[in-house]
Write an enzyme that holds these catalytic residues in place. Structure first.
Site, PDB file in Angstrom:
ATOM      1  CD  GLU A 117     -32.576  51.558 -21.818  1.00 23.17           C
ATOM      2  OE1 GLU A 117     -33.307  52.522 -21.513  1.00 23.17           O
ATOM      3  OE2 GLU A 117     -31.691  51.622 -22.689  1.00 23.17           O
ATOM      4  CB  CYS A 130     -38.187  55.334 -15.462  1.00 19.26           C
ATOM      5  SG  CYS A 130     -38.817  55.385 -17.154  1.00 19.26           S
ATOM      6  CB  CYS A 137     -41.565  50.339 -28.238  1.00 22.88           C
ATOM      7  SG  CYS A 137     -43.109  51.287 -28.336  1.00 22.88           S
ATOM      8  CB  CYS A 141     -42.114  57.444 -31.483  1.00 17.02           C
ATOM      9  SG  CYS A 141     -43.762  57.044 -30.843  1.00 17.02           S
ATOM     10  CB  CYS A 144     -38.648  56.751 -29.397  1.00 18.18           C
ATOM     11  SG  CYS A 144     -38.538  55.571 -28.046  1.00 18.18           S
ATOM     12  N   GLY A 184     -41.434  50.472 -24.346  1.00 17.01           N
ATOM     13  CA  GLY A 184     -42.727  49.874 -24.644  1.00 17.01           C
ATOM     14  C   GLY A 184     -43.910  50.806 -24.487  1.00 17.01           C
ATOM     15  CD  GLU A 185     -48.750  52.748 -25.558  1.00 17.06           C
ATOM     16  OE1 GLU A 185     -49.567  52.682 -24.620  1.00 17.06           O
ATOM     17  OE2 GLU A 185     -48.172  53.800 -25.899  1.00 17.06           O
ATOM     18  CB  SER A 214     -46.320  57.377 -19.927  1.00 16.12           C
ATOM     19  OG  SER A 214     -46.117  58.133 -21.096  1.00 16.12           O
ATOM     20  CB  SER A 237     -46.510  60.359 -25.245  1.00 15.41           C
ATOM     21  OG  SER A 237     -45.980  59.845 -24.052  1.00 15.41           O
ATOM     22  CG  LEU A 238     -50.944  65.696 -27.652  1.00 14.96           C
ATOM     23  CD1 LEU A 238     -51.951  64.584 -27.845  1.00 14.96           C
ATOM     24  CD2 LEU A 238     -51.608  66.906 -26.986  1.00 14.96           C
ATOM     25  CG  HIS A 239     -44.518  63.511 -27.875  1.00 15.84           C
ATOM     26  ND1 HIS A 239     -44.168  64.019 -26.640  1.00 15.84           N
ATOM     27  CD2 HIS A 239     -44.423  62.149 -27.769  1.00 15.84           C
ATOM     28  CE1 HIS A 239     -43.861  63.015 -25.831  1.00 15.84           C
ATOM     29  NE2 HIS A 239     -44.017  61.880 -26.481  1.00 15.84           N
ATOM     30  CG  ASN A 313     -32.863  63.485 -23.018  1.00 15.88           C
ATOM     31  OD1 ASN A 313     -32.276  64.494 -22.654  1.00 15.88           O
ATOM     32  ND2 ASN A 313     -33.613  62.762 -22.212  1.00 15.88           N
ATOM     33  CB  CYS A 356     -36.625  55.539 -23.265  1.00 17.36           C
ATOM     34  SG  CYS A 356     -37.228  53.883 -22.962  1.00 17.36           S
TER      35      CYS A 356
END
Length: 364
Positions: A117, A130, A137, A141, A144, A184-185, A214, A237-239, A313, A356
């Site tokens: 994507e 983006c 990935c 998570c 995600c 992905g990371e 990120s 990305s703490l979240h 989202n 994503c």
């Protein structure tokens, strides 16, 4: 789909290039996209062509958007025929999803058939892309859609740079900003990501200060990244506001405690002189309470940082909910009261599989 083992606390995440090498091109035919002007000049000279052809090639790849060497009409017909099978490294658009606000999400097919994507996000003055850094990935998570689909391989440098050119060509306007917030990371593909940042900056002409990388946080990678002294923005990305919450969201968080992440970010700021952005997805009744804002403020007090709040989202696979605007605003005010710089990023194109990985999953 094949998957690689996820990194654990006992075995920290490592580069995955060795386990899953990108593309089908042989070493003798490394795609030309992503190469610098000196590298392209060296390549044309290896083909027994004069050095000035390197500048022509660079111009046709990055400015004119050539998709094959056959497109480059300043080259002789004979030479173009000789190089007919040599790859530039361009993808093809297999699907587009267009939102009412002009945001376009692309599914791009790579030369080995994999699908990734990329997203074009336009405003009056900007066009942000983006980009993805991996096919899938490995981080898994819980919130995600990409993580739910598993991991296949890293993207090569040319496959990252191609996303920028593809979106730029399709919109018919210059890209101004890049965010590595797609599939992905990025810090599990550091070598290719940094090479792509160089190419995006030097070859396409997008300033590094307009590029954001990120990461969910990979042990030892943030201090290593600081030593590159790049001018791009690091977004973490703490979240979550504490370790217990974070481990509920991110399966591998136990191997890299939140206190260690913050310590590494403080070191990053010290070495690089660049502030760190902390991304925090707000999940209703999970991490959006006043006490979470207080904990987050305590973690971030005393160094150059900025919090980017992202109302969630929703995706079908999990039951997390999007908080209403009143809860979002309360979280913002709680941080501001404690002198933490904060902004809210409402996602564009909500009706177009905004999260994503959603579009790719829906078309799989």
């Amino acid at each position: 789909m094949t998957t690689n083992p996820q990194p654990t606390a006992e075995q920290p995440a490592t580069e995955t290039v060795e386990q899953a090498k990108p593309g089908k091109s042989s070493p003798e035919k490394k795609p030309l996209l992503g190469l610098s002007l000196p590298e392209l000049t060296e390549w044309v000279q290896q083909q027994q062509q004069p050095g000035y052809r390197g500048k022509q090639l660079h111009n046709w790849i990055y400015d004119k958007g050539a998709r094959s060497l056959a497109d480059i009409t300043v080259f002789s017909k004979q030479w173009r025929e000789q190089l007919a099978d040599y790859p530039l490294g361009r993808s093809t658009i297999s699907h587009k999803s267009i939102a009412s606000d002009g945001t376009i999400k692309y599914l791009l097919q790579l030369t080995d058939g994999q699908i990734i994507e990329a997203v074009g996000i336009p405003t009056e003055k900007r066009l942000t892309v983006c980009v993805s850094s991996q096919v899938g990935c490995p981080m898994g998570c819980d919130f995600c859609a990409t993580g739910k689909g598993g991991f296949t391989r890293n993207l090569a440098t040319h496959e990252i740079v191609d996303q920028v050119l593809t979106v730029q060509e399709d919109f018919g306007r210059r890209v101004s900003h890049i965010v590595f917030m797609g599939m992905g990371e990025p810090l599990l593909n550091t070598e290719n990501v940094l090479a792509a940042v160089r190419s995006i900056n030097e070859d396409i002409g997008i300033g590094q200060r307009c590029i954001t990388v990120s990461t969910v946080g990979i042990r030892d990678r943030i201090p290593q990244l600081a030593k590159h002294r790049g001018q791009f923005t690091l977004a973490v990305s703490l979240h979550a506001s504490n370790q217990k919450l974070r481990e509920k969201l991110i399966p591998n968080a136990g191997g890299y405690p939140i206190e260690k992440i913050i310590a590494d970010c403080r070191e990053y700021v010290k070495i690089s002189g660049r502030r760190v952005t902390f991304e925090y997805i707000l999940l209703a009744e999970f991490n959006d309470r006043p006490e979470n804002a207080e904990e987050l403020a305590s973690l971030l007090r005393g160094f150059q940082s900025h919090v980017n709040l992202i109302p969630y989202n929703p995706i079908q696979e999990v039951d997390f909910k999007r908080p209403d605007r009143l809860r979002v605003q309360a979280f913002v005010e709680a941080l501001e009261k404690r002198h933490i710089a904060v902004s809210v990023r409402y996602s564009r194109g909500l009706e177009a599989d905004a999260a994503c990985g959603q579009l790719r999953a829906s078309k799989a």
